[in-house]
Design a protein around this motif. Sequence first.
Motif, PDB file in Angstrom:
ATOM      1  N   ILE A  85      -7.029  -6.703  -5.812  1.00 39.14           N
ATOM      2  CA  ILE A  85      -7.014  -5.286  -5.457  1.00 39.14           C
ATOM      3  C   ILE A  85      -8.050  -5.047  -4.368  1.00 39.14           C
ATOM      4  O   ILE A  85      -9.223  -5.397  -4.512  1.00 39.14           O
ATOM      5  CB  ILE A  85      -7.336  -4.396  -6.678  1.00 39.14           C
ATOM      6  CG1 ILE A  85      -6.274  -4.561  -7.762  1.00 39.14           C
ATOM      7  CG2 ILE A  85      -7.437  -2.934  -6.263  1.00 39.14           C
ATOM      8  CD1 ILE A  85      -6.600  -3.822  -9.059  1.00 39.14           C
ATOM      9  N   VAL A  86      -7.596  -4.428  -3.254  1.00 39.96           N
ATOM     10  CA  VAL A  86      -8.497  -4.091  -2.162  1.00 39.96           C
ATOM     11  C   VAL A  86      -8.444  -2.581  -1.956  1.00 39.96           C
ATOM     12  O   VAL A  86      -7.405  -1.952  -2.113  1.00 39.96           O
ATOM     13  CB  VAL A  86      -8.098  -4.843  -0.864  1.00 39.96           C
ATOM     14  CG1 VAL A  86      -6.658  -4.558  -0.474  1.00 39.96           C
ATOM     15  CG2 VAL A  86      -9.050  -4.507   0.293  1.00 39.96           C
ATOM     16  N   THR A  87      -9.593  -1.993  -1.638  1.00 39.87           N
ATOM     17  CA  THR A  87      -9.627  -0.558  -1.363  1.00 39.87           C
ATOM     18  C   THR A  87      -9.005  -0.264  -0.008  1.00 39.87           C
ATOM     19  O   THR A  87      -8.914  -1.140   0.859  1.00 39.87           O
ATOM     20  CB  THR A  87     -11.063  -0.009  -1.327  1.00 39.87           C
ATOM     21  OG1 THR A  87     -11.704  -0.430  -0.106  1.00 39.87           O
ATOM     22  CG2 THR A  87     -11.873  -0.456  -2.518  1.00 39.87           C
ATOM     23  N   SER A 103      -1.424  -9.091  -3.463  1.00 40.08           N
ATOM     24  CA  SER A 103      -2.516  -8.117  -3.413  1.00 40.08           C
ATOM     25  C   SER A 103      -1.966  -6.716  -3.195  1.00 40.08           C
ATOM     26  O   SER A 103      -0.859  -6.527  -2.685  1.00 40.08           O
ATOM     27  CB  SER A 103      -3.527  -8.470  -2.303  1.00 40.08           C
ATOM     28  OG  SER A 103      -2.915  -8.447  -1.028  1.00 40.08           O
ATOM     29  N   LEU A 123      -6.476   1.795 -12.350  1.00 42.97           N
ATOM     30  CA  LEU A 123      -6.565   0.375 -11.990  1.00 42.97           C
ATOM     31  C   LEU A 123      -6.410  -0.540 -13.191  1.00 42.97           C
ATOM     32  O   LEU A 123      -5.696  -1.555 -13.126  1.00 42.97           O
ATOM     33  CB  LEU A 123      -7.897   0.098 -11.280  1.00 42.97           C
ATOM     34  CG  LEU A 123      -8.121   0.831  -9.953  1.00 42.97           C
ATOM     35  CD1 LEU A 123      -9.436   0.400  -9.324  1.00 42.97           C
ATOM     36  CD2 LEU A 123      -6.964   0.593  -8.989  1.00 42.97           C
ATOM     37  N   LYS A 138       0.836  -1.199   0.000  1.00 46.52           N
ATOM     38  CA  LYS A 138       0.000   0.000   0.000  1.00 46.52           C
ATOM     39  C   LYS A 138       0.871   1.249   0.000  1.00 46.52           C
ATOM     40  O   LYS A 138       2.046   1.189   0.350  1.00 46.52           O
ATOM     41  CB  LYS A 138      -0.943  -0.018   1.210  1.00 46.52           C
ATOM     42  CG  LYS A 138      -0.261  -0.093   2.578  1.00 46.52           C
ATOM     43  CD  LYS A 138      -1.282  -0.306   3.681  1.00 46.52           C
ATOM     44  CE  LYS A 138      -0.629  -0.310   5.041  1.00 46.52           C
ATOM     45  NZ  LYS A 138      -1.568  -0.644   6.132  1.00 46.52           N
ATOM     46  N   THR A 160      -9.094   4.478  -6.237  1.00 46.67           N
ATOM     47  CA  THR A 160     -10.107   3.481  -5.903  1.00 46.67           C
ATOM     48  C   THR A 160     -11.292   3.485  -6.860  1.00 46.67           C
ATOM     49  O   THR A 160     -11.988   2.485  -6.988  1.00 46.67           O
ATOM     50  CB  THR A 160     -10.617   3.717  -4.467  1.00 46.67           C
ATOM     51  OG1 THR A 160     -10.592   5.118  -4.168  1.00 46.67           O
ATOM     52  CG2 THR A 160      -9.757   2.973  -3.467  1.00 46.67           C
ATOM     53  N   THR A 214     -13.151   2.539   3.480  1.00 43.75           N
ATOM     54  CA  THR A 214     -14.118   3.302   2.700  1.00 43.75           C
ATOM     55  C   THR A 214     -14.860   4.359   3.506  1.00 43.75           C
ATOM     56  O   THR A 214     -15.718   5.054   2.967  1.00 43.75           O
ATOM     57  CB  THR A 214     -15.141   2.366   2.035  1.00 43.75           C
ATOM     58  OG1 THR A 214     -15.772   1.561   3.041  1.00 43.75           O
ATOM     59  CG2 THR A 214     -14.462   1.471   1.014  1.00 43.75           C
ATOM     60  N   VAL A 256     -16.189   1.607  -7.122  1.00 48.44           N
ATOM     61  CA  VAL A 256     -14.917   0.979  -6.768  1.00 48.44           C
ATOM     62  C   VAL A 256     -14.831  -0.417  -7.383  1.00 48.44           C
ATOM     63  O   VAL A 256     -13.772  -0.833  -7.863  1.00 48.44           O
ATOM     64  CB  VAL A 256     -14.689   0.923  -5.235  1.00 48.44           C
ATOM     65  CG1 VAL A 256     -14.535   2.310  -4.663  1.00 48.44           C
ATOM     66  CG2 VAL A 256     -15.765   0.149  -4.512  1.00 48.44           C
ATOM     67  N   VAL A 260      -5.317  -0.090  -2.567  1.00 50.42           N
ATOM     68  CA  VAL A 260      -5.374   1.145  -3.345  1.00 50.42           C
ATOM     69  C   VAL A 260      -5.848   2.283  -2.451  1.00 50.42           C
ATOM     70  O   VAL A 260      -6.851   2.163  -1.739  1.00 50.42           O
ATOM     71  CB  VAL A 260      -6.315   0.963  -4.556  1.00 50.42           C
ATOM     72  CG1 VAL A 260      -6.483   2.269  -5.309  1.00 50.42           C
ATOM     73  CG2 VAL A 260      -5.762  -0.114  -5.485  1.00 50.42           C
ATOM     74  N   CYS A 292     -11.611  -2.618  -8.329  1.00 52.04           N
ATOM     75  CA  CYS A 292     -11.307  -3.129  -6.992  1.00 52.04           C
ATOM     76  C   CYS A 292     -12.085  -4.420  -6.763  1.00 52.04           C
ATOM     77  O   CYS A 292     -13.279  -4.506  -7.080  1.00 52.04           O
ATOM     78  CB  CYS A 292     -11.681  -2.095  -5.921  1.00 52.04           C
ATOM     79  SG  CYS A 292     -10.658  -0.607  -5.963  1.00 52.04           S
ATOM     80  N   ASP A 293     -11.413  -5.401  -6.201  1.00 46.53           N
ATOM     81  CA  ASP A 293     -12.035  -6.712  -5.983  1.00 46.53           C
ATOM     82  C   ASP A 293     -12.675  -6.828  -4.609  1.00 46.53           C
ATOM     83  O   ASP A 293     -13.634  -7.562  -4.439  1.00 46.53           O
ATOM     84  CB  ASP A 293     -10.984  -7.811  -6.151  1.00 46.53           C
ATOM     85  CG  ASP A 293     -10.289  -7.744  -7.495  1.00 46.53           C
ATOM     86  OD1 ASP A 293     -11.005  -7.774  -8.514  1.00 46.53           O
ATOM     87  OD2 ASP A 293      -9.051  -7.622  -7.525  1.00 46.53           O
TER      88      ASP A 293
END
Length: 574
Positions: free
Chosen positions: A280-282, A232, A266, A188, A260, A285, A303, A235, A308-309
């Motif tokens: 991909i993780v945010t 991973s 992305l 990150k 994001t 939020t 997102v 983001v 983003c997954d």
Amino acid sequence: MVDLKAKPFNLDDKKIKWVEDTIRDMTMDEKIGQLFINLTLRRDEKTLDELVNKYHIGGVRWQGGTLEEVYEQNRFFQEKSKIPVLIAANCEAGGNGAVGEGTFVATGAACGASKTLDTVRDMAKVGAAEAKAVGCNWSFAPVCDVVSNWRNTIVNTRGFGNDPEAVAERSLAYMDEMTKAGIACAAKHFPGDGSEERDQHLVMGCNDLSVEEWDASFGMVYKKLIDVGLPSIMVGHIAQRAYTKKFNPDIKDEDIMPATMSPELLQGLLRGQLGFNGLIVTDATHMAGLTAAADRKNAMQKVVAAGCDMILFFNDPAEDIGYVRAGIEDGTISAERLDDALHRILGLKAHLGLDEMSFPNKDMLAVVGCDEHHALARKAADESITLVKDTQHILPVTPADKKKVVLYFVESAPVSLADGPDPAKALLVKELEKAGFEVRAPKDYYEYEMEGPSKFNRFKMMEHENREEFKKNTDLVLFVISMKGYAKENNTRLTYSVSHSCEIPWFVHEVPTVAVSLNYTNHLFDVPMMKTFINAYSGSAEYIEALVEKLTGKSEFKGEANDLVWCDRWDTRL
């Protein structure tokens, strides 16, 4: 679409079949639930059961709780979930990022100051062992931000520094130790924090580097991690205008989104140019970096649609899930995008062996906070504590020549007076007295208020001592800064407890003075009059002990400062 046979998943046919069969058998509610990571604060069985059986969460991160409570919480999640969950912790400095009883080893800044990679490897090794003991399988680290702006306090201590090559080297070492322990990393904060001074908890971040500058710094770091199998990426709610416009030349500035919600960043940059095949993780939020860019409904949909997954943290579970469901139904989130996200989520779980998951035995908890890990923390302190400058040539100081010490300890305002004073102050007094010094540590405003709130306490902090008496009774002033800031202000600086405080350095030309920071590395900007300055990186027992040893000459200073400590000022170097 994801390739589950390629890096970073490297799945065989059996594991791919598990992924495909699991997705095929999911209801739509279960599919949507897999996209979310819950922040677990309540641990009653009813709450935990609702999370796994009503909302079907795909991942967990938690805050608070004792060692045993966290262990039992995570065991419940894995044993009661139809599909095993990803369990994440912020192991950025050791096992303390997983559980309160865990071992703090070293911040990113300490790892960056250390001339040996042992420090970051030991930090990661301890973090992995202690996190794994409580069932964690995912670390939201390394913090691979390149800190080029000295005013940045969000990753000042969390990042490895300002040299992209060193950041890459330490990030790779961290990931190597986590991988060996069977824990996935989430590097990150893509596209990169550290180039500006604002906090994405409070405002959308902006990485304003040019395409060429980004490629030579953040791009190089991420590419190296991706090439060796980074599983991973987290983001950040950070815009990158140059690259957004490169992939979408006609976009208007007002339409530029944080990463994001940016398909340009992305899909164009991360998936396309950098070739990232992982999950991909945010970032969280609830941060204003996201809420400032879109309403909650649009944010939840965009997102995922952008690439983003997984979504870090619910606001309201039923509402957030409803927003995503509406986005699927109206086509904002395509069936292909949802399917791709699910394959990456389940692919990471299979990669970690969760398809055949067995939860750790409780006896593994003995590793948390063990003597061996605290020995590694002492080693890290010894390797990292940095003498930034000593232009007055005062060090070392010993009780033989400077016995009477006055300790001015400048701390951040406590969240609550019930928290008590910063424990590092008492630790430092104890170590100084053990070394043979006579120590006087004046109370600060917060300590007076803890004893009894009064409107007169601030006036006590304005009282100054007779100068000649002070010089007669004081051989040395130790001026210690323990400032911390997070999600509260955009730029944390040295702050005194009251205006016109007696803590303000009136004493530097009266008696010899040594200044120490226990956290941020940029405090010389506010106290350039200090001729001897030390970055000690932590107020933990190991770091305080090592600090006193180095002050008294029993141990040499081994850490190395980078140029950010001078804060672009000439007077800080004097």
